[in-house]
Design a protein around this motif. Sequence first.
Motif, PDB file in Angstrom:
ATOM      1  N   GLY A   1       0.776  -1.294  -0.133  1.00 33.87           N
ATOM      2  CA  GLY A   1      -0.048  -0.238  -0.046  1.00 33.87           C
ATOM      3  C   GLY A   1       0.958   1.370  -0.040  1.00 33.87           C
ATOM      4  O   GLY A   1       0.603   2.242  -0.995  1.00 33.87           O
ATOM      5  N   SER A   2       1.815   1.290   0.915  1.00 33.33           N
ATOM      6  CA  SER A   2       2.729   2.458   0.908  1.00 33.33           C
ATOM      7  C   SER A   2       3.501   2.542  -0.721  1.00 33.33           C
ATOM      8  O   SER A   2       3.805   3.591  -1.063  1.00 33.33           O
ATOM      9  N   GLN A   3       4.002   1.308  -1.136  1.00 30.77           N
ATOM     10  CA  GLN A   3       4.493   1.361  -2.513  1.00 30.77           C
ATOM     11  C   GLN A   3       3.462   2.179  -3.401  1.00 30.77           C
ATOM     12  O   GLN A   3       3.895   2.734  -4.421  1.00 30.77           O
ATOM     13  N   ILE A   4       2.219   1.723  -3.306  1.00 30.80           N
ATOM     14  CA  ILE A   4       1.091   2.254  -4.381  1.00 30.80           C
ATOM     15  C   ILE A   4       1.264   3.732  -4.315  1.00 30.80           C
ATOM     16  O   ILE A   4       1.133   4.413  -5.103  1.00 30.80           O
ATOM     17  N   ILE A   5       1.072   4.233  -2.983  1.00 29.83           N
ATOM     18  CA  ILE A   5       1.023   5.805  -2.778  1.00 29.83           C
ATOM     19  C   ILE A   5       2.637   6.141  -3.233  1.00 29.83           C
ATOM     20  O   ILE A   5       2.434   7.515  -3.747  1.00 29.83           O
ATOM     21  N   ALA A   6       3.632   5.562  -3.192  1.00 28.76           N
ATOM     22  CA  ALA A   6       4.758   6.314  -3.609  1.00 28.76           C
ATOM     23  C   ALA A   6       4.815   6.144  -5.000  1.00 28.76           C
ATOM     24  O   ALA A   6       5.411   7.216  -5.808  1.00 28.76           O
ATOM     25  N   THR A   7       4.220   5.356  -5.634  1.00 28.23           N
ATOM     26  CA  THR A   7       4.256   5.056  -7.256  1.00 28.23           C
ATOM     27  C   THR A   7       3.405   6.407  -7.825  1.00 28.23           C
ATOM     28  O   THR A   7       3.904   6.988  -8.705  1.00 28.23           O
ATOM     29  N   LEU A   8       2.187   6.751  -7.183  1.00 23.20           N
ATOM     30  CA  LEU A   8       1.533   7.798  -7.462  1.00 23.20           C
ATOM     31  C   LEU A   8       2.092   8.812  -7.416  1.00 23.20           C
ATOM     32  O   LEU A   8       2.168   9.957  -8.487  1.00 23.20           O
ATOM     33  N   LYS A   9       2.896   9.428  -6.465  1.00 19.98           N
ATOM     34  CA  LYS A   9       3.811  10.700  -6.320  1.00 19.98           C
ATOM     35  C   LYS A   9       4.945  10.505  -7.246  1.00 19.98           C
ATOM     36  O   LYS A   9       5.212  11.443  -7.614  1.00 19.98           O
ATOM     37  N   GLY A  10       5.411   9.263  -7.321  1.00 18.67           N
ATOM     38  CA  GLY A  10       6.571   9.189  -8.594  1.00 18.67           C
ATOM     39  C   GLY A  10       6.157   9.397  -9.827  1.00 18.67           C
ATOM     40  O   GLY A  10       7.209   9.610 -10.593  1.00 18.67           O
ATOM     41  N   THR A  11       4.867   9.340 -10.144  1.00 16.35           N
ATOM     42  CA  THR A  11       4.431   9.550 -11.487  1.00 16.35           C
ATOM     43  C   THR A  11       4.764  11.011 -11.914  1.00 16.35           C
ATOM     44  O   THR A  11       4.903  11.441 -13.109  1.00 16.35           O
ATOM     45  N   SER A  12       4.817  12.104 -11.034  1.00 18.94           N
ATOM     46  CA  SER A  12       5.295  13.257 -11.263  1.00 18.94           C
ATOM     47  C   SER A  12       6.667  13.387 -11.810  1.00 18.94           C
ATOM     48  O   SER A  12       7.022  14.377 -12.705  1.00 18.94           O
ATOM     49  N   LEU A  13       7.522  12.478 -11.783  1.00 24.37           N
ATOM     50  CA  LEU A  13       8.947  12.370 -12.413  1.00 24.37           C
ATOM     51  C   LEU A  13       8.741  12.368 -14.071  1.00 24.37           C
ATOM     52  O   LEU A  13       9.572  12.806 -14.752  1.00 24.37           O
ATOM     53  N   VAL A  14       7.770  11.761 -14.456  1.00 25.96           N
ATOM     54  CA  VAL A  14       7.573  11.680 -16.000  1.00 25.96           C
ATOM     55  C   VAL A  14       7.205  13.008 -16.686  1.00 25.96           C
ATOM     56  O   VAL A  14       7.438  13.072 -17.933  1.00 25.96           O
ATOM     57  N   SER A  15       7.207  14.157 -15.833  1.00 27.69           N
ATOM     58  CA  SER A  15       6.849  15.420 -16.390  1.00 27.69           C
ATOM     59  C   SER A  15       8.376  15.977 -17.174  1.00 27.69           C
ATOM     60  O   SER A  15       8.239  16.424 -18.239  1.00 27.69           O
ATOM     61  N   VAL A  16       9.335  15.381 -16.817  1.00 29.88           N
ATOM     62  CA  VAL A  16      10.635  15.505 -17.259  1.00 29.88           C
ATOM     63  C   VAL A  16      10.791  14.946 -18.763  1.00 29.88           C
ATOM     64  O   VAL A  16      11.588  15.708 -19.844  1.00 29.88           O
ATOM     65  N   ILE A  17      10.082  14.199 -19.062  1.00 28.75           N
ATOM     66  CA  ILE A  17       9.996  13.593 -20.516  1.00 28.75           C
ATOM     67  C   ILE A  17       8.900  13.949 -21.225  1.00 28.75           C
ATOM     68  O   ILE A  17       8.344  13.358 -22.173  1.00 28.75           O
ATOM     69  N   ALA A  18       8.093  14.945 -20.786  1.00 26.91           N
ATOM     70  CA  ALA A  18       6.883  15.688 -21.669  1.00 26.91           C
ATOM     71  C   ALA A  18       5.832  14.775 -21.512  1.00 26.91           C
ATOM     72  O   ALA A  18       5.083  14.766 -22.427  1.00 26.91           O
ATOM     73  N   MET A  19       5.450  14.016 -20.523  1.00 27.27           N
ATOM     74  CA  MET A  19       4.621  13.335 -20.530  1.00 27.27           C
ATOM     75  C   MET A  19       3.294  14.065 -19.736  1.00 27.27           C
ATOM     76  O   MET A  19       3.556  14.667 -18.719  1.00 27.27           O
ATOM     77  N   GLY A  20       2.325  13.717 -20.171  1.00 23.52           N
ATOM     78  CA  GLY A  20       1.194  14.786 -19.934  1.00 23.52           C
ATOM     79  C   GLY A  20       0.431  14.207 -18.427  1.00 23.52           C
ATOM     80  O   GLY A  20      -0.774  13.962 -18.431  1.00 23.52           O
ATOM     81  N   ASP A  21       1.173  14.261 -17.438  1.00 20.84           N
ATOM     82  CA  ASP A  21       0.485  13.789 -15.931  1.00 20.84           C
ATOM     83  C   ASP A  21       0.196  15.097 -15.368  1.00 20.84           C
ATOM     84  O   ASP A  21      -0.072  16.275 -16.175  1.00 20.84           O
TER      85      ASP A  21
END
Length: 321
Positions: A223-243
Motif C-alpha cells: 500500500g505504501s508502495q502504491i502511494i509512492a508510485t502515484l507520487k513518483g508519476t510526477s517524475l514523468v513530466s521531465v520527458i513531456a508526459m502529460g501527467d
Amino acid sequence: MSVTDTPMSSGPAVRTNAVDVAQARPRIRPLRILGTALLLLIAGSIAYFLVTNKRFEWPVVAEYLFAPSVLLGLVTSILLMVVTMVIGTLLGTVLAAGQLSDYWPVRAACMAFVGFFRGVPPLVQLIFWFNLAYLVPRIAVGVPFGPEFFSWSTNDLITPLTAAIIGLSLHEAAYMAEIIRAGILSVDQGQHDAASAMGFSCWHSFTRIVMPQAMRVIIPPTGSQIIATLKGTSLVSVIAMGDLLHAVQVIYNRTYDVVPMLIVAVIWYLVAVTILTFFQRRVEEYYGRGATRHAPKATASSKPTAVTAGTTAAIRTQENQ
C-alpha cells in the motif's frame, strides 16, 4: 462480679474511610496539556498564514482546480500508477520466486536484476529509456546473431508513455520483489511441509497455502508502495508526459501563476493519497483477520457502579472477619 468474654476478631481491621475506586479520576498530566496547547498554537499559526497571505492567490486556485487539462492530467497519473503497479507486481512475484529458488543461475539473475534497478534512481531510468534510440536506432525481432524477422524504429516505439511505463515498472518490480520475498519468508516452514505432505504441487502450495498467509505481511508495504508510485508519476513530466504535474506546469508557464498552480497539484495529490490510504486500511483489516486480537467491548451492564463497588467491598470485609 461477672466477667463477660469479648470475642476477638481474627480478621484485619476495617477502614471506615476507604476510597471507592469507582469514583477515581484520571490524574492531571501537565506535559500533555502543554503539548496539546503547543500543537494548537502551531496549527493556528499555519492556518493564519494560509488565510492572510494573499500571495497564495486562492481565487486562482479555485479557478483552475477543476480545469479540464488538470483533471486529464490527474486521470493520466492514476492510470499510469495502476499500469505500473500491475506490471511491477507480476514481475516482482516472479523475481521473488526466483530469488528463493534452489537453482542458482536463476537466483543469481533475479538478485542482479533487483540490485540493479533498486540502485538506479527512477528519474535516471526515465531519461535513459526516453533516449534509448541513441543506443539502439532500431528494435528487431529475430534469431540472435542471425537473420531479423521484424524491426521497428525505436523513436516510433519509445514514446513518453512507453518510456514512463517501462522505467517505472522495472523500478517497482525490484521493490515489489523484496516485499513479496519478505512476505513469503514470513510463512512458517511447517506450512510448506504440510502442503507437500498433503500432495499439493509447488504451484498449488504457493497460491493456496503460502501466498494467502503472506498477504498479511505483504499488504502494508505494498500500500505504501502504491502511494509512492502515484507520487513518483510526477517524475514523468521531465520527458513531456502529460501527467498532473506537467498539466499545471503548462498552465503556469502561460500565466506565471507558479505557486497557485502548484497548490492545485498538491490538493489533488493529497485527495488521491487519502483515498488510497483509506482502501489500504480496509485491505489490511481484511487480511489481518485472525492475527489481530481486540479486547471485548464493555457493555452497560458490565460497567461497575459506585453502589455495586461499595456492596462488593462490604461483602469482602465481612468474609475476612
